[in-house]
Write a protein that holds these residues in place. Structure first.
Motif, PDB file in Angstrom:
ATOM      1  N   UNK A  32       0.825  -1.210   0.000  1.00  0.00           N
ATOM      2  CA  UNK A  32       0.000   0.000   0.000  1.00  0.00           C
ATOM      3  C   UNK A  32       0.859   1.260   0.000  1.00  0.00           C
ATOM      4  N   UNK A  33       1.875   1.267   0.849  1.00  0.00           N
ATOM      5  CA  UNK A  33       2.792   2.406   0.904  1.00  0.00           C
ATOM      6  C   UNK A  33       3.506   2.567  -0.435  1.00  0.00           C
ATOM      7  N   UNK A  34       3.978   1.461  -0.975  1.00  0.00           N
ATOM      8  CA  UNK A  34       4.681   1.528  -2.254  1.00  0.00           C
ATOM      9  C   UNK A  34       3.773   2.087  -3.356  1.00  0.00           C
ATOM     10  N   UNK A  35       2.512   1.696  -3.342  1.00  0.00           N
ATOM     11  CA  UNK A  35       1.569   2.167  -4.358  1.00  0.00           C
ATOM     12  C   UNK A  35       1.413   3.673  -4.313  1.00  0.00           C
ATOM     13  N   UNK A  36       1.230   4.238  -3.118  1.00  0.00           N
ATOM     14  CA  UNK A  36       1.043   5.689  -3.110  1.00  0.00           C
ATOM     15  C   UNK A  36       2.339   6.455  -3.282  1.00  0.00           C
ATOM     16  N   UNK A  37       3.470   5.847  -2.948  1.00  0.00           N
ATOM     17  CA  UNK A  37       4.753   6.501  -3.231  1.00  0.00           C
ATOM     18  C   UNK A  37       5.015   6.484  -4.733  1.00  0.00           C
ATOM     19  N   UNK A  38       4.730   5.338  -5.345  1.00  0.00           N
ATOM     20  CA  UNK A  38       4.954   5.155  -6.779  1.00  0.00           C
ATOM     21  C   UNK A  38       4.062   6.078  -7.620  1.00  0.00           C
ATOM     22  N   UNK A  39       2.811   6.182  -7.232  1.00  0.00           N
ATOM     23  CA  UNK A  39       1.842   6.937  -8.019  1.00  0.00           C
ATOM     24  C   UNK A  39       1.623   8.354  -7.498  1.00  0.00           C
ATOM     25  N   UNK A  40       2.296   8.706  -6.420  1.00  0.00           N
ATOM     26  CA  UNK A  40       2.095  10.006  -5.818  1.00  0.00           C
ATOM     27  C   UNK A  40       2.553  11.141  -6.710  1.00  0.00           C
ATOM     28  N   UNK A  41       1.956  12.293  -6.492  1.00  0.00           N
ATOM     29  CA  UNK A  41       2.354  13.471  -7.249  1.00  0.00           C
ATOM     30  C   UNK A  41       2.119  14.704  -6.392  1.00  0.00           C
ATOM     31  N   UNK A  42       2.609  15.831  -6.862  1.00  0.00           N
ATOM     32  CA  UNK A  42       2.383  17.097  -6.188  1.00  0.00           C
ATOM     33  C   UNK A  42       1.125  17.735  -6.771  1.00  0.00           C
ATOM     34  N   UNK A  43       0.540  18.675  -6.036  1.00  0.00           N
ATOM     35  CA  UNK A  43      -0.726  19.278  -6.447  1.00  0.00           C
ATOM     36  C   UNK A  43      -0.659  20.796  -6.340  1.00  0.00           C
ATOM     37  N   UNK A  44      -1.515  21.454  -7.081  1.00  0.00           N
ATOM     38  CA  UNK A  44      -1.593  22.913  -7.050  1.00  0.00           C
ATOM     39  C   UNK A  44      -2.324  23.410  -5.806  1.00  0.00           C
ATOM     40  N   UNK A  45      -3.184  22.559  -5.206  1.00  0.00           N
ATOM     41  CA  UNK A  45      -3.969  22.980  -4.043  1.00  0.00           C
ATOM     42  C   UNK A  45      -4.346  21.769  -3.191  1.00  0.00           C
ATOM     43  N   UNK A  58      12.631   6.765  -0.937  1.00  0.00           N
ATOM     44  CA  UNK A  58      11.852   5.700  -0.296  1.00  0.00           C
ATOM     45  C   UNK A  58      11.460   4.639  -1.306  1.00  0.00           C
ATOM     46  N   UNK A  59      11.177   5.051  -2.538  1.00  0.00           N
ATOM     47  CA  UNK A  59      10.799   4.084  -3.577  1.00  0.00           C
ATOM     48  C   UNK A  59      11.910   3.081  -3.825  1.00  0.00           C
TER      49      UNK A  59
END
Length: 92
Positions: free
Chosen positions: A25-38, A85-86
């Motif tokens: 689960x952690x790997x999934x959100x680290x892998x697919x995570x991104x930054x956002x404007x808001x 971390x990835x």
């Protein structure tokens, strides 16, 4: 008796286990995570991450869950974790 040395892992006195599902689960959100404007853009992905485990999350719960994952910097909402971390989670 002293627990085995595992850097970055918290051991409990009752015996510790590293649950592979949690690491995935952690790997999934680290892998697919991104930054956002808001924050309003960041909250739907945070809610999606926890939906299976916390289906009754409300807006405040999602905000509380997002606070350790993201931080506001220079007017953007950016990931708070180390990108290296990835590498650790992939075993390389």
């Amino acid at each position: 008796m002293r627990p085995p040395c595992s850097p970055g892992v918290v051991h409990e006195r009752r015996g510790s286990q590293i649950d592979g599902r949690g690491l995935v689960r952690i790997r999934t959100y680290v892998e697919k995570g991104s930054d956002f404007a808001s924050w309003s853009q960041a909250m739907p992905p945070v809610k999606a991450i926890g939906r299976a485990h916390f289906p009754k999350w409300g807006r405040c719960d999602v905000g509380s869950a997002g606070a350790p994952i993201y931080a506001e910097e220079n007017g953007k909402v950016v990931r708070r974790y180390d990108p290296a971390l990835m590498k650790t989670l992939s075993g390389n």
